[in-house]
Design a protein around this motif. Structure first.
Motif, PDB file in Angstrom:
ATOM      1  N   GLU A  29      33.649  37.484  44.004  1.00  0.00           N
ATOM      2  CA  GLU A  29      35.004  37.204  44.485  1.00  0.00           C
ATOM      3  C   GLU A  29      35.752  36.385  43.447  1.00  0.00           C
ATOM      4  OE1 GLU A  29      34.903  35.290  48.260  1.00  0.00           O
ATOM      5  OE2 GLU A  29      33.952  36.988  49.245  1.00  0.00           O
ATOM      6  N   LEU A  30      37.059  36.508  43.462  1.00  0.00           N
ATOM      7  CA  LEU A  30      37.914  35.721  42.582  1.00  0.00           C
ATOM      8  C   LEU A  30      38.782  34.816  43.439  1.00  0.00           C
ATOM      9  CD1 LEU A  30      39.224  38.550  40.226  1.00  0.00           C
ATOM     10  CD2 LEU A  30      37.405  36.941  39.740  1.00  0.00           C
ATOM     11  N   ASN A  31      38.956  33.592  43.001  1.00  0.00           N
ATOM     12  CA  ASN A  31      39.864  32.666  43.667  1.00  0.00           C
ATOM     13  C   ASN A  31      40.705  32.030  42.577  1.00  0.00           C
ATOM     14  OD1 ASN A  31      41.205  31.006  45.370  1.00  0.00           O
ATOM     15  ND2 ASN A  31      39.407  29.981  46.186  1.00  0.00           N
ATOM     16  N   LEU A  32      41.824  32.683  42.266  1.00  0.00           N
ATOM     17  CA  LEU A  32      42.666  32.285  41.149  1.00  0.00           C
ATOM     18  C   LEU A  32      44.079  31.988  41.643  1.00  0.00           C
ATOM     19  CD1 LEU A  32      41.538  35.107  38.700  1.00  0.00           C
ATOM     20  CD2 LEU A  32      40.691  32.765  38.793  1.00  0.00           C
TER      21      LEU A  32
ATOM     22  N   ALA B 257      41.154  39.530  26.466  1.00  0.00           N
ATOM     23  CA  ALA B 257      39.923  38.843  26.880  1.00  0.00           C
ATOM     24  C   ALA B 257      39.944  38.522  28.371  1.00  0.00           C
ATOM     25  CB  ALA B 257      39.745  37.560  26.069  1.00  0.00           C
ATOM     26  N   MET B 258      41.102  38.098  28.871  1.00  0.00           N
ATOM     27  CA  MET B 258      41.221  37.766  30.285  1.00  0.00           C
ATOM     28  C   MET B 258      41.015  38.997  31.156  1.00  0.00           C
ATOM     29  SD  MET B 258      44.454  36.454  32.534  1.00  0.00           S
ATOM     30  CE  MET B 258      45.161  38.067  32.414  1.00  0.00           C
TER      31      MET B 258
ATOM     32  N   GLY C 130      37.745  42.213  34.850  1.00  0.00           N
ATOM     33  CA  GLY C 130      37.136  43.505  35.155  1.00  0.00           C
ATOM     34  C   GLY C 130      35.628  43.407  35.321  1.00  0.00           C
ATOM     35  N   GLU C 131      34.974  42.647  34.450  1.00  0.00           N
ATOM     36  CA  GLU C 131      33.523  42.468  34.548  1.00  0.00           C
ATOM     37  C   GLU C 131      33.143  41.716  35.826  1.00  0.00           C
ATOM     38  OE1 GLU C 131      32.591  40.429  30.937  1.00  0.00           O
ATOM     39  OE2 GLU C 131      32.985  42.191  29.694  1.00  0.00           O
ATOM     40  N   THR C 132      33.930  40.715  36.178  1.00  0.00           N
ATOM     41  CA  THR C 132      33.658  39.925  37.376  1.00  0.00           C
ATOM     42  C   THR C 132      33.774  40.786  38.629  1.00  0.00           C
ATOM     43  OG1 THR C 132      34.503  37.966  36.266  1.00  0.00           O
ATOM     44  CG2 THR C 132      34.316  37.849  38.649  1.00  0.00           C
TER      45      THR C 132
END
Length: 131
Positions: free
Chosen positions: A85-88, A71-72, A77-79
């Motif tokens: 942008e990702l900020n993880l 799920a993660m 992938g969809e994001t």
């Protein structure tokens, strides 16, 4: 009728040199960026190895970890496909720089910015005092 003589003032010369020197004096020092080539230390990380590593670190059973990882990865992938942008933390900030759709693939070029971990030599301030 009396005539008066006009006095002319000399033309002003621009003082660009003084403003340029003030701006140069206040400008911050440029930061030197070192281009590092990535060090490939081993083969690429596959999903099976990722799941096994998470099971080893967390102590949770594999049958419980696998759906969460699936799920993660789907959400990530969809994001990225949506151009967000990702900020993880602690992974870092992932920024999409270019997207190109070909007949066989969707090519997405990204940049990943990671902060250096803070290293402190000071003892933990919340540690228990020796009695």
């Amino acid at each position: 009728m009396s005539t008066t003589k006009k006095t002319t003032t000399p033309a002003r010369t621009p003082k660009a040199s003084t403003t340029a020197t003030k701006a140069a004096a206040q400008a911050p020092e440029p930061e030197v960026v070192v281009n590092e080539t990535p060090k490939i230390t081993g083969p690429e990380l596959k999903k099976k190895e990722l799941i096994d590593t998470i099971v080893a670190r967390s102590g949770v059973k594999k049958r419980e970890v696998k759906p969460v990882v699936d799920a993660m990865l789907a959400v990530l992938g969809e994001t990225i496909a949506d151009g967000r942008e990702l900020n993880l933390a602690p992974m870092g900030k992932l920024k999409i720089t270019r997207m190109k759709k070909t007949t066989k693939a969707h090519i997405i070029t990204t940049r990943l910015r990671r902060t250096e971990p803070q290293q402190t030599d000071a003892p933990d301030p919340l540690a228990q005092a020796a009695e």
